[in-house]
Design a protein around this motif. Structure first.
Motif, PDB file in Angstrom:
ATOM      1  N   THR A 175     -19.604  -3.614  -8.788  1.00 60.82           N
ATOM      2  CA  THR A 175     -18.549  -3.785  -9.783  1.00 60.82           C
ATOM      3  C   THR A 175     -18.384  -5.246 -10.155  1.00 60.82           C
ATOM      4  O   THR A 175     -18.274  -5.592 -11.341  1.00 60.82           O
ATOM      5  CB  THR A 175     -17.215  -3.230  -9.231  1.00 60.82           C
ATOM      6  N   LEU A 176     -18.356  -6.118  -9.159  1.00 60.17           N
ATOM      7  CA  LEU A 176     -18.197  -7.547  -9.428  1.00 60.17           C
ATOM      8  C   LEU A 176     -19.382  -8.109 -10.194  1.00 60.17           C
ATOM      9  O   LEU A 176     -19.225  -9.015 -11.010  1.00 60.17           O
ATOM     10  CB  LEU A 176     -18.011  -8.296  -8.101  1.00 60.17           C
ATOM     11  N   ILE A 177     -20.556  -7.586  -9.930  1.00 55.56           N
ATOM     12  CA  ILE A 177     -21.742  -8.050 -10.664  1.00 55.56           C
ATOM     13  C   ILE A 177     -21.726  -7.522 -12.094  1.00 55.56           C
ATOM     14  O   ILE A 177     -22.082  -8.235 -13.042  1.00 55.56           O
ATOM     15  CB  ILE A 177     -23.023  -7.597  -9.930  1.00 55.56           C
ATOM     16  N   ALA A 178     -21.292  -6.276 -12.258  1.00 55.90           N
ATOM     17  CA  ALA A 178     -21.333  -5.648 -13.583  1.00 55.90           C
ATOM     18  C   ALA A 178     -20.235  -6.146 -14.505  1.00 55.90           C
ATOM     19  O   ALA A 178     -20.381  -6.084 -15.734  1.00 55.90           O
ATOM     20  CB  ALA A 178     -21.230  -4.125 -13.440  1.00 55.90           C
ATOM     21  N   LEU A 179     -19.124  -6.661 -13.958  1.00 51.35           N
ATOM     22  CA  LEU A 179     -17.997  -7.045 -14.792  1.00 51.35           C
ATOM     23  C   LEU A 179     -18.338  -8.148 -15.804  1.00 51.35           C
ATOM     24  O   LEU A 179     -18.015  -8.011 -16.998  1.00 51.35           O
ATOM     25  CB  LEU A 179     -16.817  -7.466 -13.910  1.00 51.35           C
ATOM     26  N   PRO A 180     -18.981  -9.262 -15.425  1.00 50.17           N
ATOM     27  CA  PRO A 180     -19.347 -10.264 -16.439  1.00 50.17           C
ATOM     28  C   PRO A 180     -20.311  -9.709 -17.484  1.00 50.17           C
ATOM     29  O   PRO A 180     -20.192 -10.022 -18.676  1.00 50.17           O
ATOM     30  CB  PRO A 180     -19.996 -11.379 -15.605  1.00 50.17           C
ATOM     31  N   VAL A 181     -21.273  -8.879 -17.035  1.00 52.76           N
ATOM     32  CA  VAL A 181     -22.209  -8.280 -17.996  1.00 52.76           C
ATOM     33  C   VAL A 181     -21.455  -7.381 -18.969  1.00 52.76           C
ATOM     34  O   VAL A 181     -21.691  -7.404 -20.184  1.00 52.76           O
ATOM     35  CB  VAL A 181     -23.300  -7.481 -17.244  1.00 52.76           C
ATOM     36  N   LEU A 182     -20.524  -6.614 -18.428  1.00 50.89           N
ATOM     37  CA  LEU A 182     -19.727  -5.728 -19.270  1.00 50.89           C
ATOM     38  C   LEU A 182     -18.874  -6.532 -20.248  1.00 50.89           C
ATOM     39  O   LEU A 182     -18.702  -6.137 -21.411  1.00 50.89           O
ATOM     40  CB  LEU A 182     -18.846  -4.851 -18.391  1.00 50.89           C
ATOM     41  N   ALA A 183     -18.328  -7.673 -19.792  1.00 50.34           N
ATOM     42  CA  ALA A 183     -17.514  -8.511 -20.674  1.00 50.34           C
ATOM     43  C   ALA A 183     -18.332  -8.997 -21.865  1.00 50.34           C
ATOM     44  O   ALA A 183     -17.864  -8.999 -23.005  1.00 50.34           O
ATOM     45  CB  ALA A 183     -16.946  -9.695 -19.891  1.00 50.34           C
ATOM     46  N   VAL A 184     -19.570  -9.420 -21.615  1.00 46.35           N
ATOM     47  CA  VAL A 184     -20.438  -9.883 -22.705  1.00 46.35           C
ATOM     48  C   VAL A 184     -20.746  -8.738 -23.673  1.00 46.35           C
ATOM     49  O   VAL A 184     -20.690  -8.895 -24.904  1.00 46.35           O
ATOM     50  CB  VAL A 184     -21.739 -10.483 -22.137  1.00 46.35           C
ATOM     51  N   LEU A 185     -21.053  -7.567 -23.113  1.00 45.82           N
ATOM     52  CA  LEU A 185     -21.364  -6.409 -23.966  1.00 45.82           C
ATOM     53  C   LEU A 185     -20.157  -5.998 -24.807  1.00 45.82           C
ATOM     54  O   LEU A 185     -20.285  -5.699 -26.003  1.00 45.82           O
ATOM     55  CB  LEU A 185     -21.827  -5.238 -23.101  1.00 45.82           C
ATOM     56  N   VAL A 186     -18.962  -6.001 -24.180  1.00 43.89           N
ATOM     57  CA  VAL A 186     -17.736  -5.652 -24.926  1.00 43.89           C
ATOM     58  C   VAL A 186     -17.467  -6.675 -26.017  1.00 43.89           C
ATOM     59  O   VAL A 186     -17.083  -6.334 -27.138  1.00 43.89           O
ATOM     60  CB  VAL A 186     -16.537  -5.548 -23.957  1.00 43.89           C
ATOM     61  N   TRP A 187     -17.681  -7.977 -25.711  1.00 45.41           N
ATOM     62  CA  TRP A 187     -17.459  -9.038 -26.696  1.00 45.41           C
ATOM     63  C   TRP A 187     -18.326  -8.834 -27.934  1.00 45.41           C
ATOM     64  O   TRP A 187     -17.827  -8.874 -29.072  1.00 45.41           O
ATOM     65  CB  TRP A 187     -17.737 -10.386 -26.047  1.00 45.41           C
ATOM     66  N   PHE A 188     -19.606  -8.596 -27.718  1.00 43.03           N
ATOM     67  CA  PHE A 188     -20.505  -8.407 -28.862  1.00 43.03           C
ATOM     68  C   PHE A 188     -20.250  -7.069 -29.559  1.00 43.03           C
ATOM     69  O   PHE A 188     -20.363  -6.971 -30.789  1.00 43.03           O
ATOM     70  CB  PHE A 188     -21.962  -8.501 -28.402  1.00 43.03           C
ATOM     71  N   SER A 189     -19.897  -6.046 -28.806  1.00 43.99           N
ATOM     72  CA  SER A 189     -19.615  -4.743 -29.426  1.00 43.99           C
ATOM     73  C   SER A 189     -18.393  -4.815 -30.330  1.00 43.99           C
ATOM     74  O   SER A 189     -18.403  -4.303 -31.463  1.00 43.99           O
ATOM     75  CB  SER A 189     -19.403  -3.678 -28.339  1.00 43.99           C
ATOM     76  N   ILE A 190     -17.336  -5.478 -29.858  1.00 46.96           N
ATOM     77  CA  ILE A 190     -16.132  -5.612 -30.681  1.00 46.96           C
ATOM     78  C   ILE A 190     -16.409  -6.498 -31.892  1.00 46.96           C
ATOM     79  O   ILE A 190     -15.937  -6.233 -33.000  1.00 46.96           O
ATOM     80  CB  ILE A 190     -14.976  -6.169 -29.833  1.00 46.96           C
TER      81      ILE A 190
END
Length: 466
Positions: A175-190
Motif C-alpha cells: 500500500t505504501l509503495i502503491a500510494l505515490p504511484v496512484l497519486a501520479v496516476l490520479v493526477w494525470f487522470s484528473i
C-alpha cells in the motif's frame, strides 16, 4: 495560491483511498490477530495431546531439552530470509504432566525458577492466561481421562505479536509503495478529464469582441455541457442585445435626422426672409421642431432606461387616480380637437406598480388616442376589476389601424400607413415595455363603435399580488 479543482480532486481521492485502506488495514490486523490467537491455542492443544501420549522416560528426556515452538527458525529452511522471520525471539514451551491423583510425572525445570512448579491445576480442560515470574504466559490444560494424565503447557505471550506484526507489515508495504504511484496516476487522470475546460477557456480567450456566435468545442463531457450551454445562451443574449441596440441607434438617428433637417430649413428661411410675419412663422415652426425633437429624445431615453433598469420598487396605486391626472395633462389637446374624454369603471381597483411609469403609460395612450382620433370624436378610459386582474383600457373612434398593422404597432418607430399626424412611432413601444416591466398583458383591438383603436393593459390586481 489560487484554488485548483485538480489539486482538490487529487487530495479528496487520495484521502478517500487512504481512509479506505486504513480501515481495511486495521480490520485485517484485527482479523489476523484473532486468527493467530486461535491458531496458537490449537497448537498448544495439539502439543498437549502429544505430550499425553508419551511415557515417563520420554517426557523426562523432553523436559530437559528445549521445546522451541516457533513455526520458523533462522536458517531453518533453505533460502529462508532471517529478516522475514515471524518469530525472531526464542519461543520455548514449558510443560507439566501429572497423573490423575496429582503425582508429577515430568515437567520443565524452568518452572522451578518461575515458582510455578506447584501451580494449582485448573479443574477443566481449556486455555488460561497466567503470570509467571512477572511475565504473561498462555496456558493450555488437558485432562485425558483415557490415559489418566493431566497435561499443562505454557508458552510466552510476549512473542505472539511477532506473527501478527509480520502479517500487518506485508499488507501495509504494498500500500505504501502503491500510494505515490496512484497519486501520479490520479493526477494525470484528473488532468485529462479536465482537458475540455482548458479547450473551452482557450476557445473563449481567442474570441474577438465582435464574435458572439456559439462556442463549439466538439464532443463535450456531460459535466461540461451545461457550462458550454450557459455560455452560449449568454452569448446569444448579448448578440440579441447588441443587434437591438444597433437597430435602436440606427432608427433613432433616422428619426432625429428628419426634425433636425426641418429645423435647419426653417431657421434658414427665417434668416433669409425680410418679411417679419414670415420670419415669425418660420421661428414658430423651429420651436415646434425643437419640441418634437425634445419629446423624441425623452422617449428614447425612457426606453433605454426601461431596457437596462432592474425591477423598480412598487406601491399599491389606483389606476383611476393616475388616469385623472393624465386626463388633466392632455385636456388642452383634446379640447383643440373637440374630443370628449370619459373615465369609467371601478375607480377603487388597485394594482402594484410604480406611479411615474403608470403615468407615462397613460399619457402615451391618451396622446396617441387624441393625436390619431377624429375631430369631434370620443375617447373612453375604462378601469375594470375582474377576478385577480385589473384591466386598463383606452378606446377611441378614430380611423383605426389596418388589421395587418396591429401586430407591428408596438415595434419601435413603426407608424401605421395612412396616418397623417406627426409622431415618432415610440408611444406604444413605451407602453408595451412598461406593461412587460410590471408583468401586465397588452392587447390591441377595435375601438368604440367598431372603429378606431382599443389598447387594453391587464395588470395583476393588488390583492392577488399580496
Amino acid at each position: 495560491m489560487s484554488p485548483s479543482i485538480r489539486r482538490r480532486l487529487v487530495l479528496l481521492v487520495l484521502a478517500s483511498i487512504v481512509l479506505v485502506w486504513g480501515v481495511a488495514l486495521i480490520t485485517s490486523y484485527g482479523q489476523a490477530k484473532r486468527e493467530v490467537s486461535e491458531w496458537e491455542e490449537a497448537r498448544l492443544a495439539e502439543l498437549a495431546q502429544i505430550l499425553a501420549l508419551l511415557d515417563q522416560r520420554n517426557l523426562t528426556t523432553l523436559a530437559n531439552a528445549r521445546i522451541d515452538v516457533r513455526e520458523e527458525e533462522k536458517g531453518g529452511e533453505p533460502g529462508a530470509n532471517d529478516a522475514d522471520d515471524d518469530d525472531a525471539l526464542p519461543r520455548d514451551a514449558l510443560f507439566q504432566v501429572r497423573k490423575a491423583n496429582g503425582e508429577m510425572l515430568a515437567g520443565s525445570p524452568q518452572l522451578h525458577a518461575l515458582n510455578a512448579w506447584d501451580l494449582p491445576v485448573p479443574p477443566a480442560s481449556g486455555t488460561q492466561d497466567v503470570t509467571l515470574g512477572g511475565q504473561m504466559y498462555h496456558s493450555f490444560t488437558l485432562r485425558d481421562t483415557t490415559l489418566g494424565h493431566i497435561v499443562r503447557v505454557f508458552e510466552p505471550a510476549n512473542t505472539r505479536s511477532d506473527l501478527v506484526s509480520g502479517v500487518a507489515s506485508r499488507i501495509a508495504r504494498p500500500t505504501l509503495i502503491a500510494l505515490p504511484v496512484l497519486a501520479v496516476l490520479v493526477w494525470f487522470s484528473i488532468g485529462l478529464s479536465l482537458a475540455p475546460l482548458k479547450v473551452l477557456s482557450g476557445a473563449i480567450r481567442s474570441r474577438d469582441v465582435n464574435r458572439l456566435e456559439p462556442v463549439d468545442i466538439g464532443r463535450a463531457p456531460t459535466e461540461v455541457r451545461p457550462l458550454v450551454d450557459a455560455i452560449n445562451l449568454l452569448l446569444s443574449r448579448l448578440l440579441h442585445s447588441l443587434e437591438r441596440e444597433r437597430a435602436f441607434t440606427a432608427d433613432a438617428a433616422h428619426e432625429l435626422k428628419t426634425p433636425l433637417a426641418a429645423i435647419k430649413v426653417q431657421a434658414q428661411v427665417a434668416l433669409a426672409e425680410p418679411d417679419t410675419a414670415l420670419q415669425r412663422l418660420a421661428m414658430e415652426r423651429v420651436v415646434q421642431g425643437v419640441d418634437r425633437s425634445a419629446r423624441l429624445a425623452e422617449q428614447l431615453l425612457l426606453l433605454a432606461r426601461l431596457d437596462v433598469h432592474e425591477k423598480l420598487s412598487t406601491v399599491p396605486l389606483k389606476p383611476a387616480v393616475v388616469a385623472k391626472d393624465a386626463l388633466l395633462a392632455n385636456e388642452r389637446n383634446a379640447q383643440q380637437k373637440d374630443i370628449r374624454v370619459t373615465l369609467t369603471g371601478d375607480l377603487r381597483a388597485e394594482i402594484n406598480a410604480e406611479p411615474v411609469l403608470i403615468g407615462i403609460l397613460l399619457d402615451n395612450l391618451l396622446d396617441n388616442a387624441i393625436k390619431y382620433g377624429q375631430t369631434g370624436g370620443s375617447i373612453e378610459v375604462a378601469v375594470e376589476h375582474a377576478a385577480d386582474r385589473v384591466q386598463l383600457t383606452v378606446r377611441d373612434d378614430g380611423p383605426g389601424v389596418a388589421p395587418g398593422d396591429l401586430d407591428r404597432l408596438t415595434n419601435r418607430f413603426f407608424r401605421a400607413t395612412g396616418n397623417q399626424a406627426t409622431g415618432s412611432g415610440l408611444g406604444l413601444s413605451i407602453v408595451a415595455r412598461i406593461a412587460e416591466h410590471f408583468g401586465a398583458d397588452l392587447r390591441l383591438g377595435q375601438g368604440l363603435g367598431e372603429r378606431g383603436l382599443s389598447v387594453e393593459v391587464s395588470f395583476p390586481a393588488y390583492a392577488a399580488v399580496r
